[in-house]
Scaffold this motif. Structure first.
Motif, PDB file in Angstrom:
ATOM      1  N   LYS A  38       0.831  -1.208   0.000  1.00 23.69           N
ATOM      2  CA  LYS A  38       0.000   0.000   0.000  1.00 23.69           C
ATOM      3  C   LYS A  38       0.861   1.253   0.000  1.00 23.69           C
ATOM      4  N   ARG A  39       2.054   1.148   0.541  1.00 30.62           N
ATOM      5  CA  ARG A  39       2.961   2.297   0.612  1.00 30.62           C
ATOM      6  C   ARG A  39       3.450   2.729  -0.770  1.00 30.62           C
ATOM      7  N   SER A  40       3.251   1.885  -1.781  1.00 33.60           N
ATOM      8  CA  SER A  40       3.687   2.237  -3.130  1.00 33.60           C
ATOM      9  C   SER A  40       2.801   3.316  -3.748  1.00 33.60           C
ATOM     10  N   GLY A  41       1.615   3.543  -3.165  1.00 34.67           N
ATOM     11  CA  GLY A  41       0.694   4.521  -3.723  1.00 34.67           C
ATOM     12  C   GLY A  41      -0.092   4.002  -4.912  1.00 34.67           C
ATOM     13  N   CYS A  42      -0.162   2.683  -5.074  1.00 28.61           N
ATOM     14  CA  CYS A  42      -0.828   2.109  -6.236  1.00 28.61           C
ATOM     15  C   CYS A  42      -2.350   2.224  -6.111  1.00 28.61           C
ATOM     16  N   ASP A  43      -3.004   2.344  -7.251  1.00 28.67           N
ATOM     17  CA  ASP A  43      -4.466   2.313  -7.309  1.00 28.67           C
ATOM     18  C   ASP A  43      -4.982   0.888  -7.448  1.00 28.67           C
ATOM     19  N   SER A  44      -4.168   0.023  -8.058  1.00 29.86           N
ATOM     20  CA  SER A  44      -4.548  -1.381  -8.207  1.00 29.86           C
ATOM     21  C   SER A  44      -3.330  -2.247  -7.927  1.00 29.86           C
ATOM     22  N   PHE A  45      -3.611  -3.496  -7.564  1.00 30.11           N
ATOM     23  CA  PHE A  45      -2.519  -4.420  -7.262  1.00 30.11           C
ATOM     24  C   PHE A  45      -2.860  -5.785  -7.839  1.00 30.11           C
ATOM     25  N   MET A  46      -1.851  -6.392  -8.477  1.00 36.91           N
ATOM     26  CA  MET A  46      -2.000  -7.706  -9.092  1.00 36.91           C
ATOM     27  C   MET A  46      -1.406  -8.749  -8.154  1.00 36.91           C
ATOM     28  N   THR A  47      -2.245  -9.645  -7.647  1.00 39.25           N
ATOM     29  CA  THR A  47      -1.777 -10.652  -6.692  1.00 39.25           C
ATOM     30  C   THR A  47      -1.823 -12.044  -7.314  1.00 39.25           C
ATOM     31  N   TYR A  48      -0.878 -12.874  -6.939  1.00 41.05           N
ATOM     32  CA  TYR A  48      -0.685 -14.171  -7.587  1.00 41.05           C
ATOM     33  C   TYR A  48      -1.742 -15.193  -7.166  1.00 41.05           C
ATOM     34  N   ALA A  49      -2.345 -15.820  -8.174  1.00 40.39           N
ATOM     35  CA  ALA A  49      -3.185 -16.991  -7.954  1.00 40.39           C
ATOM     36  C   ALA A  49      -2.388 -18.260  -8.251  1.00 40.39           C
ATOM     37  N   THR A  50      -1.522 -18.194  -9.276  1.00 36.73           N
ATOM     38  CA  THR A  50      -0.609 -19.292  -9.597  1.00 36.73           C
ATOM     39  C   THR A  50       0.723 -18.684 -10.030  1.00 36.73           C
ATOM     40  N   CYS A  51       1.726 -19.529 -10.227  1.00 38.19           N
ATOM     41  CA  CYS A  51       3.031 -19.042 -10.668  1.00 38.19           C
ATOM     42  C   CYS A  51       3.608 -19.974 -11.730  1.00 38.19           C
ATOM     43  N   ASN A  85      -8.796  -1.888   1.637  1.00 40.94           N
ATOM     44  CA  ASN A  85      -7.908  -0.721   1.616  1.00 40.94           C
ATOM     45  C   ASN A  85      -8.102   0.140   0.369  1.00 40.94           C
ATOM     46  N   ASP A  86      -9.194  -0.059  -0.359  1.00 37.57           N
ATOM     47  CA  ASP A  86      -9.541   0.711  -1.551  1.00 37.57           C
ATOM     48  C   ASP A  86      -8.462   0.622  -2.631  1.00 37.57           C
ATOM     49  N   ILE A  87      -7.888  -0.559  -2.761  1.00 34.72           N
ATOM     50  CA  ILE A  87      -6.964  -0.867  -3.847  1.00 34.72           C
ATOM     51  C   ILE A  87      -7.648  -1.899  -4.731  1.00 34.72           C
ATOM     52  N   VAL A  88      -7.719  -1.637  -6.017  1.00 38.51           N
ATOM     53  CA  VAL A  88      -8.416  -2.542  -6.937  1.00 38.51           C
ATOM     54  C   VAL A  88      -7.678  -3.882  -6.981  1.00 38.51           C
ATOM     55  N   PRO A  89      -8.328  -4.985  -6.619  1.00 37.50           N
ATOM     56  CA  PRO A  89      -7.656  -6.292  -6.636  1.00 37.50           C
ATOM     57  C   PRO A  89      -7.678  -6.919  -8.027  1.00 37.50           C
ATOM     58  N   ARG A  90      -6.512  -7.379  -8.436  1.00 41.24           N
ATOM     59  CA  ARG A  90      -6.355  -8.025  -9.735  1.00 41.24           C
ATOM     60  C   ARG A  90      -5.638  -9.351  -9.528  1.00 41.24           C
ATOM     61  N   ALA A  91      -5.961 -10.329 -10.339  1.00 36.74           N
ATOM     62  CA  ALA A  91      -5.361 -11.655 -10.201  1.00 36.74           C
ATOM     63  C   ALA A  91      -4.293 -11.870 -11.263  1.00 36.74           C
ATOM     64  N   TYR A  92      -3.281 -12.649 -10.896  1.00 36.64           N
ATOM     65  CA  TYR A  92      -2.238 -13.076 -11.835  1.00 36.64           C
ATOM     66  C   TYR A  92      -2.384 -14.573 -12.047  1.00 36.64           C
ATOM     67  N   TYR A  93      -2.445 -14.973 -13.319  1.00 34.79           N
ATOM     68  CA  TYR A  93      -2.484 -16.383 -13.678  1.00 34.79           C
ATOM     69  C   TYR A  93      -1.539 -16.603 -14.844  1.00 34.79           C
ATOM     70  N   THR A  94      -0.853 -17.716 -14.855  1.00 34.47           N
ATOM     71  CA  THR A  94       0.103 -17.992 -15.929  1.00 34.47           C
ATOM     72  C   THR A  94      -0.320 -19.215 -16.734  1.00 34.47           C
ATOM     73  N   VAL A  95      -0.067 -19.164 -18.025  1.00 37.89           N
ATOM     74  CA  VAL A  95      -0.289 -20.310 -18.900  1.00 37.89           C
ATOM     75  C   VAL A  95       1.024 -20.635 -19.613  1.00 37.89           C
ATOM     76  N   VAL A  96       1.061 -21.804 -20.242  1.00 35.84           N
ATOM     77  CA  VAL A  96       2.210 -22.278 -21.036  1.00 35.84           C
ATOM     78  C   VAL A  96       3.433 -22.538 -20.147  1.00 35.84           C
ATOM     79  N   TYR A  97       3.796 -21.571 -19.285  1.00 37.99           N
ATOM     80  CA  TYR A  97       4.919 -21.726 -18.367  1.00 37.99           C
ATOM     81  C   TYR A  97       4.381 -22.170 -17.007  1.00 37.99           C
ATOM     82  N   MET A  98       4.207 -23.480 -16.805  1.00 33.52           N
ATOM     83  CA  MET A  98       3.759 -24.031 -15.527  1.00 33.52           C
ATOM     84  C   MET A  98       4.527 -25.323 -15.288  1.00 33.52           C
ATOM     85  N   ARG A  99       5.604 -25.220 -14.540  1.00 33.82           N
ATOM     86  CA  ARG A  99       6.594 -26.298 -14.437  1.00 33.82           C
ATOM     87  C   ARG A  99       5.993 -27.605 -13.914  1.00 33.82           C
TER      88      ARG A  99
END
Length: 687
Positions: A38-51, A85-99
């Motif tokens: 939150k200290r970054s001052g971002c309006d939205s944040f992308m959080t990991y669902a997979t890696c 915290n009024d930060i837009v939540p966004r999800a991260y998902y990866t394809v093709v690269y999934m070990r």
């Protein structure tokens, strides 16, 4: 409540952590994590669902949950805390690269031409594997049941040319042929296979998007689109871009690539502002070496000045902690950028320019690879770098640099752009593959009074690889292709002024109706002739030959300029000086009349989509940082259709009074450190 429409400051923490050690991610606590980012001052944040390791950060029923989380739904908790915290939540998902997924399912893997499947630390998953596609769609549906506003689907591209049984069977079923093993851009079989790869990838992207929308239609989708600047190997197209609600990608090619890349992404915008990602580390491979504050600010400022959302990427420590010292710096960086990001959130602006670079994705190839086996060009260890030496792309980049040096604002259009309104000049950089529809639109643009500047093999081939043997726009350009090419080294010899050298074979043309402004001179022998040469080290020009190197032709109410070579790709002072002269003659701006800022400063003009307002932006981004401040910057702009009213600096909100002379406004900045925007309210233009 913040939303994606007004989001121009975003953040991501890379979390591709393995489960090879029981301590990994054991200290990841969502509350501490959100409090820190939150200290970054971002309006939205992308959080990991997979890696990329194939681990999930939520209790998946399909894949493998990271054991370091001890069964805790870290993804879900983080999403809820972001919302709180009024930060837009966004999800991260990866394809093709999934070990892990690829390790457990060998039949789903991408296979190289030699039968190998291993790629450095992993394997890749093939988009043509129907079982894998079903798995990915099912996992996306799991993720989209959470309270997220968007999902970023990473790595939606071909990591190379795949020869797995799924691809071979599908190509054989669709065409009756085997996958070709030799590159040849003059061979319709090879070109047809490339178009199949592009179609398959777009189909995959759209299927993933459908999985999102069928679960929650309100979730915005962004597919990784950075390979748009990397050429044919990755097979992205405009059809692929239509699977995204916003174009987004991470880039690592420096400021010049970013300046062009922002405008490329902007040309693919649909519902939401484009997003340009960049890491806080020097490279993705260095976990600790952080860029300077100035470099991060200048990078974010460049994105904002082009009307996009900046996204900074941090990297989580293996134990799940973040580096507090970096977020002390991010607080300061975010504070500096906040007034500009906030202003864009109110205006949601679009780039204004009367010159455009034509981004021909089908043309980003290497014709000098014709006849080369795929075995000799595939380099799976060189992820996302294999195509950076493509001359058409390098020429587009070189053109963008010259336009910036000349202070000629430009935007990018692409093969699907049908409306050329507001454009006076279009620049086609070695666009050798053009559809009949594209050719028709470009011909009508010139006929109606526009200026076309074309280089190289412009329109030599249709998208299927067919050709008449001449350029499709030959009549517009007033030239005829001889079917021959210059030596590897040649010279453009104008009627007056210095010669300009070119270091690759270029098409040789004769003028039919065009006026010749410069001709071609070639060395007496080719540079690879080691027995015959004029000078030991160099290749001096020989007599001027009969072929035209630079022409201008009147066509309808417009004009068409042709340059035989890709010399802008060289990006040296001599070629750039020639380019500035050429563009000032044929691509001068109606809006930015004068600017005395040095080449390190980019000038852009944005038009609000919500209010009768323009934003004049100046970004000082020097090669060596920290920046040396630029003093006494003078900019003269022109609004022939409107009357300018109140003007103010965005950095501090102070009103400023420009010098007014008819429809021209002259602004003075006593000092430019990194970024300034001037908000110009106008009358006579619709909001």
């Amino acid at each position: 409540m913040k939303d994606l429409q007004s989001n121009y400051a975003s953040f991501l923490v890379d979390s591709h952590i393995t489960d090879h050690d029981p301590l990994f991610l054991s200290r990841l606590g969502p509350q501490t994590f959100v409090d820190t980012v939150k200290r970054s001052g971002c309006d939205s944040f992308m959080t990991y669902a997979t890696c990329h390791n194939g681990n999930s950060y939520y209790p998946t029923k399909l894949g493998h949950m990271h054991p370091g989380l001890k069964g805790r739904d870290v993804f879900g908790e983080t999403v809820a805390l972001l919302r709180k915290n009024d930060i837009v939540p966004r999800a991260y998902y990866t394809v093709v690269y999934m070990r892990r997924v690829a390790r457990e399912h060998p039949a789903w893997r991408v296979t190289q031409i030699d039968g190998k499947q291993n790629y450095r630390r992993s394997w890749h998953l093939c988009p043509n594997s129907l079982d894998y596609r079903s798995f990915a769609c099912a996992q996306i549906r799991e993720i989209c049941r959470y309270d997220i506003d968007s999902i970023f689907i990473d790595m939606t591209f071909w990591p190379g040319v795949c020869f797995c049984h799924n691809c071979r069977d599908r190509y054989r079923r669709e065409t009756g042929d085997e996958i070709p093993t030799t590159i040849d851009w003059n061979d319709r079989h090879w070109v047809g296979f490339q178009r199949s790869r592009e179609r398959w990838l777009a189909e995959f992207a759209h299927e993933l998007t459908t999985a999102v929308k069928s679960t929650n239609s309100k979730i915005a989708v962004a597919h990784q689109f950075s390979p748009v600047l990397l050429g044919w190997m990755y097979a992205q197209t405009h059809a692929h871009s239509l699977a995204s609600d916003l174009p987004s990608g991470d880039f690592y090619g420096g400021k010049h690539q970013q300046r062009l890349g922002c405008k490329v992404l902007a040309s693919f915008e649909r519902q939401l502002p484009f997003e340009f990602m960049t890491s806080r580390c020097v490279t993705l491979y260095d976990h600790t070496s952080t860029k300077s504050d100035d470099e991060m600010i200048c990078s974010c400022a460049t994105t904002l000045a082009n009307g996009g959302t900046y996204l900074l990427i941090d990297a989580i420590n293996p134990d799940g902690t973040l580096e507090e010292a970096f977020y002390d710096r991010m607080e300061k960086i975010g504070t500096i950028l906040a007034p500009f990001a906030s202003k864009l959130g109110k205006h949601r602006p679009k780039l204004v320019a009367d010159t455009a670079i034509y981004f021909s994705m089908a043309s980003y190839i290497r014709r000098d690879h014709n006849g080369v086996s795929l075995r000799n060009v595939m380099d799976p260890a060189n992820n996302m770098l294999a195509s950076t030496d493509l001359k058409p792309l390098q020429e587009a980049l070189g053109t963008s640099i010259v336009l910036n040096q000349a202070k000629i604002p430009y935007r990018v259009i692409n093969d699907a752009t049908v409306d050329f309104a507001g454009l006076d000049t279009i620049i086609l950089n070695d666009a050798s593959f053009l559809s009949a529809a594209e050719v028709s639109r470009l011909r009508e643009f010139v006929r109606s009074g526009g200026t076309l500047i074309a280089t190289g093999m412009v329109g030599y081939s249709e998208l299927d690889g067919s050709t008449t043997g001449d350029f499709a726009l030959a009549d517009v350009l007033g030239i005829k292709f001889s079917g021959q090419f210059s030596r590897h080294w040649s010279y453009l010899v104008p009627h007056s002024g210095p010669m300009v050298s070119n270091d690759v074979p270029a098409p040789l043309v004769t003028a039919t109706t065009a006026t010749v402004l410069a001709r071609v001179s070639e060395p007496l022998w080719d540079k690879d002739d080691f027995e015959h040469f004029a000078a030991y080290h160099s290749n001096p020009p020989g007599p001027v030959g009969p072929y035209a190197g630079l022409t201008v032709n009147k066509f309808g109410d417009g004009r068409a300029v042709y340059l035989y070579s890709s010399l802008f790709a060289r990006q040296h002072a001599a070629q750039q000086a020639f380019g500035q002269s050429l563009f000032r003659d044929f691509a001068s701006s109606r809006h930015v009349i004068e600017c005395n800022a040095p080449s390190a400063v980019e000038v852009t003009l944005l038009k609000s989509t919500t209010r009768p307002t323009y934003l004049l932006s100046l970004v000082n981004f020097q090669d060596e940082l920290p920046n040396i401040p630029v003093h006494n910057v003078q900019v003269k702009i022109r609004f022939p259709e409107v009357q300018a009213g109140k003007c103010s600096r965005v950095s501090d909100g102070c009103e400023i009074e420009p010098h007014r002379e008819g429809d021209r406004l002259s602004f003075s900045l006593a000092r430019l450190d990194m970024l300034e925007m001037i908000e110009i309210q106008v009358k006579g233009v619709p909001a």
